[in-house]
Design a protein around this motif. Structure first.
Motif, mmCIF file in Angstrom:
data_model
loop_
_atom_site.group_PDB
_atom_site.id
_atom_site.type_symbol
_atom_site.label_atom_id
_atom_site.label_comp_id
_atom_site.label_asym_id
_atom_site.label_seq_id
_atom_site.Cartn_x
_atom_site.Cartn_y
_atom_site.Cartn_z
ATOM 1 N N ASP A 66 -6.217 -7.851 6.448
ATOM 2 C CA ASP A 66 -5.194 -8.784 6.936
ATOM 3 C C ASP A 66 -3.833 -8.522 6.304
ATOM 4 O O ASP A 66 -2.805 -8.505 6.989
ATOM 5 N N CYS A 68 -2.741 -5.798 5.039
ATOM 6 C CA CYS A 68 -2.188 -4.534 5.556
ATOM 7 C C CYS A 68 -1.562 -4.758 6.940
ATOM 8 O O CYS A 68 -0.468 -4.251 7.222
ATOM 9 N N SER A 69 -2.233 -5.524 7.784
ATOM 10 C CA SER A 69 -1.693 -5.802 9.118
ATOM 11 C C SER A 69 -0.363 -6.540 9.012
ATOM 12 O O SER A 69 0.614 -6.191 9.678
ATOM 13 N N ILE A 72 2.468 -4.292 7.985
ATOM 14 C CA ILE A 72 2.946 -3.420 9.070
ATOM 15 C C ILE A 72 3.839 -4.202 10.037
ATOM 16 O O ILE A 72 4.922 -3.758 10.414
ATOM 17 N N VAL A 73 3.384 -5.389 10.427
ATOM 18 C CA VAL A 73 4.129 -6.165 11.421
ATOM 19 C C VAL A 73 5.474 -6.632 10.848
ATOM 20 O O VAL A 73 6.508 -6.522 11.494
ATOM 21 N N GLN A 76 7.594 -3.201 9.351
ATOM 22 C CA GLN A 76 7.769 -2.059 10.248
ATOM 23 C C GLN A 76 8.040 -0.755 9.512
ATOM 24 O O GLN A 76 9.155 -0.215 9.549
ATOM 25 N N PRO A 77 7.025 -0.243 8.825
ATOM 26 C CA PRO A 77 7.220 0.934 7.970
ATOM 27 C C PRO A 77 7.593 2.190 8.746
ATOM 28 O O PRO A 77 7.293 2.311 9.937
ATOM 29 N N THR A 78 8.241 3.110 8.066
ATOM 30 C CA THR A 78 8.488 4.453 8.606
ATOM 31 C C THR A 78 7.157 5.203 8.633
ATOM 32 O O THR A 78 6.168 4.772 8.038
ATOM 33 N N ALA A 79 7.169 6.373 9.300
ATOM 34 C CA ALA A 79 5.946 7.181 9.400
ATOM 35 C C ALA A 79 5.380 7.486 8.021
ATOM 36 O O ALA A 79 4.177 7.439 7.789
ATOM 37 N N LEU A 82 3.897 4.385 6.448
ATOM 38 C CA LEU A 82 2.698 3.966 7.175
ATOM 39 C C LEU A 82 1.482 4.772 6.719
ATOM 40 O O LEU A 82 0.367 4.254 6.678
ATOM 41 N N MET A 86 -2.191 3.265 6.117
ATOM 42 C CA MET A 86 -3.369 3.724 6.859
ATOM 43 C C MET A 86 -4.459 4.197 5.889
ATOM 44 O O MET A 86 -5.633 3.870 6.047
ATOM 45 N N ILE A 89 -6.122 1.246 4.232
ATOM 46 C CA ILE A 89 -7.084 0.586 5.122
ATOM 47 C C ILE A 89 -8.423 1.336 5.105
ATOM 48 O O ILE A 89 -9.499 0.733 5.037
#
Lengths: 235, 235
Positions: A66, A68-69, A72-73, A76-79, A82, A86, A89
């Motif tokens: 949760d 981690c989600s 992200i939302v 709004q991480p860069t590549a 992210l 990932m 997770i």
């Protein structure tokens, strides 16, 4: 400046998540250690504790997924950023499975205890693989904490030793069972414990692979060890 | 209007990923089916094919993980949309592990073939658990394709039957080995195959749980079946 502020906030939140993942790592290390102790000294109470502790590990998995989600939302991480989320997770999933395997070891320990089955030194059989795997798991968590790609590579190489050790145990247990069929049931339980330990080694290897993914930005899952050492990714 | 356009583009890209995940699902279903066939008719060539096919499955896993990352970075999904991507990432991991288990079945089939070991009808022993698990995996992929929470719930309940079937096999194999110790090695191989099948059932269950997570927005991992049916999440 807004971007800079947001990035700092992101780093701060990510660090919070990473600390909790390491806490979860410590919890499953303890589960593993206690499960082996329950198996070694035939202690049903300790086995029960390991199984009960799995609830807390499972809850932490859901919470961390949760977190981690949300990260992200909201951020709004860069590549690049992210990639770390990932990998985190995936590490969380592997740690939860380590807890499951520790619970299986505990369940087998309890079952052996209740049936009063043990006719040979069952712990001695898994002692070497246990130590190697506990070290490997510890090192993998350490590499994740320090994002140390070099030691992650060494951890991946250790998995072969654990697989080799498992096959040795399997051969020994077959000899055992053939010599005295009355040991079959206890020997099978010992084999299930060895199998669970070997799987914990697989999870430690997965964690090490995710560390390399974060550090070097290449995905080395499913690569041959030689390709990994030579710096090639999957593809 | 930009938001609307972006959202359509997001849906389109997500559908592309979901189609590929279903393709990957079809690939591991075939692997599982062929691995069981190799075990049934003692076919080493087919076993080799299953193991070779695992490379393509592994590559697809890496590609799909990448596609999910790109989707998140480029489309910056809302919390609701992100849930589907997160669940998809987890489904991909489970499918890759199904491929691993199918490969293990194939490896065992080949090893039995090479040693010319089989002294009993080994396939017959795993026939029931194989069929139940193949159905469960197929249904789980179907529920994922249609995002059908109701059938996902039914799939989760099926996992208990598979675990029960596995314990039955274990008891039968112990009896077998005790009656004729010469069967021990082949019986153990049959047990490893049964164990791999049982694990595939676990992965199918995981996939069903992720479907419910997407559809109902609650995380039912680690819930008791009664709580799941009553509409409670984990916590």
């Amino acid at each position: 400046m807004v971007g800079d502020h947001s990035s700092k906030q992101y780093d701060h939140e990510l660090e919070g998540i990473r600390s909790k993942v390491l806490l979860m790592g410590g919890m499953v290390e303890t589960q593993f250690d206690e499960a082996l102790n329950a198996f070694r000294v035939d202690n049903a109470q300790l086995a029960d504790k390991v199984m009960a502790d799995d609830q807390a590990v499972n809850q932490l998995e859901v919470q961390l997924d949760d977190a981690c989600s949300h990260l992200i939302v909201r951020r709004q991480p860069t590549a690049n950023d992210l990639r770390t989320v990932m990998a985190t997770i995936k590490v969380i999933t592997d740690l939860e499975r380590v807890g499951d395997e520790a619970s299986k070891i505990a369940r087998t320990a309890k079952s052996l205890h209740e049936r009063g089955l043990v006719s040979f030194n069952h712990y001695d059989i898994v002692r070497t693989i246990s130590r190697a795997t506990a070290d490997m798991l510890h090192d993998a968590l350490d590499a994740f904490a320090r994002l140390d790609g070099k030691s992650a590579l060494q951890i991946i190489a250790q998995d072969d030793e654990i697989d080799y050790e498992f096959r040795t145990i399997l051969r020994n247990m077959i000899t055992f069972m053939m010599e005295d069929p009355r040991t079959i049931s206890a020997a099978l339980d010992t084999l299930w414990v060895a199998k669970a330990i070997e799987r914990i080694g697989d999870h430690a290897k997965n964690i090490a692979e995710y560390v390399i993914y974060v550090v070097e930005g290449r995905d080395i899952r499913h690569c041959k060890p030689a390709a990994v050492a030579a710096g090639k990714g999957a593809g």
